[in-house]
Design an enzyme around this catalytic site. Sequence first.
Site, PDB file in Angstrom:
ATOM      1  N   GLY A   1       0.811  -1.216   0.000  1.00 20.49           N
ATOM      2  CA  GLY A   1       0.000   0.000   0.000  1.00 20.49           C
ATOM      3  C   GLY A   1       0.839   1.258   0.000  1.00 20.49           C
TER       4      GLY A   1
ATOM      5  CG  HIS B   1       3.333   0.634  -5.269  1.00 17.27           C
ATOM      6  ND1 HIS B   1       3.399   1.642  -4.340  1.00 17.27           N
ATOM      7  CD2 HIS B   1       3.937  -0.429  -4.694  1.00 17.27           C
ATOM      8  CE1 HIS B   1       3.993   1.218  -3.250  1.00 17.27           C
ATOM      9  NE2 HIS B   1       4.348  -0.046  -3.440  1.00 17.27           N
TER      10      HIS B   1
HETATM   11  P1  AMP Z   1       6.171  -2.500  -1.464  1.00 20.51           P
HETATM   12  O1  AMP Z   1       4.792  -1.920  -1.391  1.00 20.51           O
HETATM   13  O2  AMP Z   1       7.250  -1.557  -1.056  1.00 20.51           O
HETATM   14  O3  AMP Z   1       6.268  -3.865  -0.824  1.00 20.51           O
HETATM   15  O4  AMP Z   1       6.447  -2.743  -3.013  1.00 20.51           O
HETATM   16  C1  AMP Z   1       5.548  -3.491  -3.799  1.00 20.51           C
HETATM   17  C2  AMP Z   1       6.183  -3.757  -5.135  1.00 20.51           C
HETATM   18  O5  AMP Z   1       6.515  -2.513  -5.760  1.00 20.51           O
HETATM   19  C3  AMP Z   1       7.489  -4.563  -5.033  1.00 20.51           C
HETATM   20  O6  AMP Z   1       7.534  -5.486  -6.108  1.00 20.51           O
HETATM   21  C4  AMP Z   1       8.534  -3.497  -5.187  1.00 20.51           C
HETATM   22  O7  AMP Z   1       9.744  -3.986  -5.723  1.00 20.51           O
HETATM   23  C5  AMP Z   1       7.869  -2.546  -6.153  1.00 20.51           C
HETATM   24  N1  AMP Z   1       8.460  -1.220  -6.086  1.00 20.51           N
HETATM   25  C6  AMP Z   1       8.655  -0.449  -4.979  1.00 20.51           C
HETATM   26  N2  AMP Z   1       9.274   0.698  -5.313  1.00 20.51           N
HETATM   27  C7  AMP Z   1       9.497   0.652  -6.646  1.00 20.51           C
HETATM   28  C8  AMP Z   1      10.120   1.538  -7.595  1.00 20.51           C
HETATM   29  N3  AMP Z   1      10.632   2.708  -7.230  1.00 20.51           N
HETATM   30  N4  AMP Z   1      10.160   1.138  -8.878  1.00 20.51           N
HETATM   31  C9  AMP Z   1       9.651  -0.052  -9.276  1.00 20.51           C
HETATM   32  N5  AMP Z   1       9.049  -0.916  -8.441  1.00 20.51           N
HETATM   33  C10 AMP Z   1       8.973  -0.581  -7.143  1.00 20.51           C
END
Ligand code: AMP
Length: 285
Positions: free
Chosen positions: A31, A37
């Site tokens: 979230g 995301h």
């Molecule tokens: P999180 O909500 O931080 O667990 O991230 C969910 C997904 O979004 C994971 O697959 C992360 O690797 C991806 N994600 C988070 N930050 C980035 C970003 N800056 N660029 C690309 N993907 C991201």
Amino acid sequence: MKVVERISQARSIIAETKTAGNTVGLVPTMGALHAGHLALIEAARRRDDFLVISIFVNPTQFGPAEDYEHYPREPARDAELAEEAGVDLIFAPPPQEIYPEGFTTSVTVTGLTEGLCGRYRPGHFQGVTTVVAKLLNIVQPDRAYFGEKDYQQLIVIKRMVADLNIPVEIIGLPTVREADGLAVSSRNRYLSPEQRAVAPRLYEALQHGAELASQGASGSEVEQAVKKMLAKVPLFEVQYVEAVHPNSLEPRGDARAPMVIAAAAYLGETRLIDNVKVEEGSGNA
Ligand code: AMP
């Protein structure tokens, strides 16, 4: 777009869309949706007919001294952004839906989880692989989308899916960055203006390392150069800088590209991670 909290609700909606012949894409998130995301969501929307995102701040992947309690939670804003982005279903379970009384099974990927972030966050990847395995079982997507921002996580999840024969295709997508190069992250909001101003220097140092690697520098040489550059930045406390093989995550040592140069550094209480990949033969100096 629907928002559901229960596994049974998610399952029945997904079963219905699959029966109608639609493919299903899953983007697992914690979230506080941001541009990173949204890039995953956009890629999933292009590829799959029915798009599910999960929003679950997974308690088991946070260490006791980490920010589970304070991690940003903004369900209303997330729902708005998701709807605009074309998400069909948000699965946002409460913790007891995922970890009911008596829950005692976990998934462990060995080896790949021991270096890099795994060394400093004991239990983190076991929390990640367990919850991702559960989400893949609940949603049973055709494809699941992850960011290269969390490079080790992506490799670990690919390994788990291969090893456990989970019938899903794992898609990795490039890191989305702010205009000044800082990797977009839910945790960037914790940074003070002063910390935010120096934060892009992490990526700058990694890019410098990538430049050296493409000119033929070894893993160890690259690590030293990146560390040296980061040591000059006020406020940064570096946790690790490692040049590893892109698939095995083994330290490169005297070997040259291909490599992923990954780093973790604190700015105050906020831990930033980032990485860059250098392909094989990207320089033959
Ligand atoms: P999180 O909500 O931080 O667990 O991230 C969910 C997904 O979004 C994971 O697959 C992360 O690797 C991806 N994600 C988070 N930050 C980035 C970003 N800056 N660029 C690309 N993907 C991201």
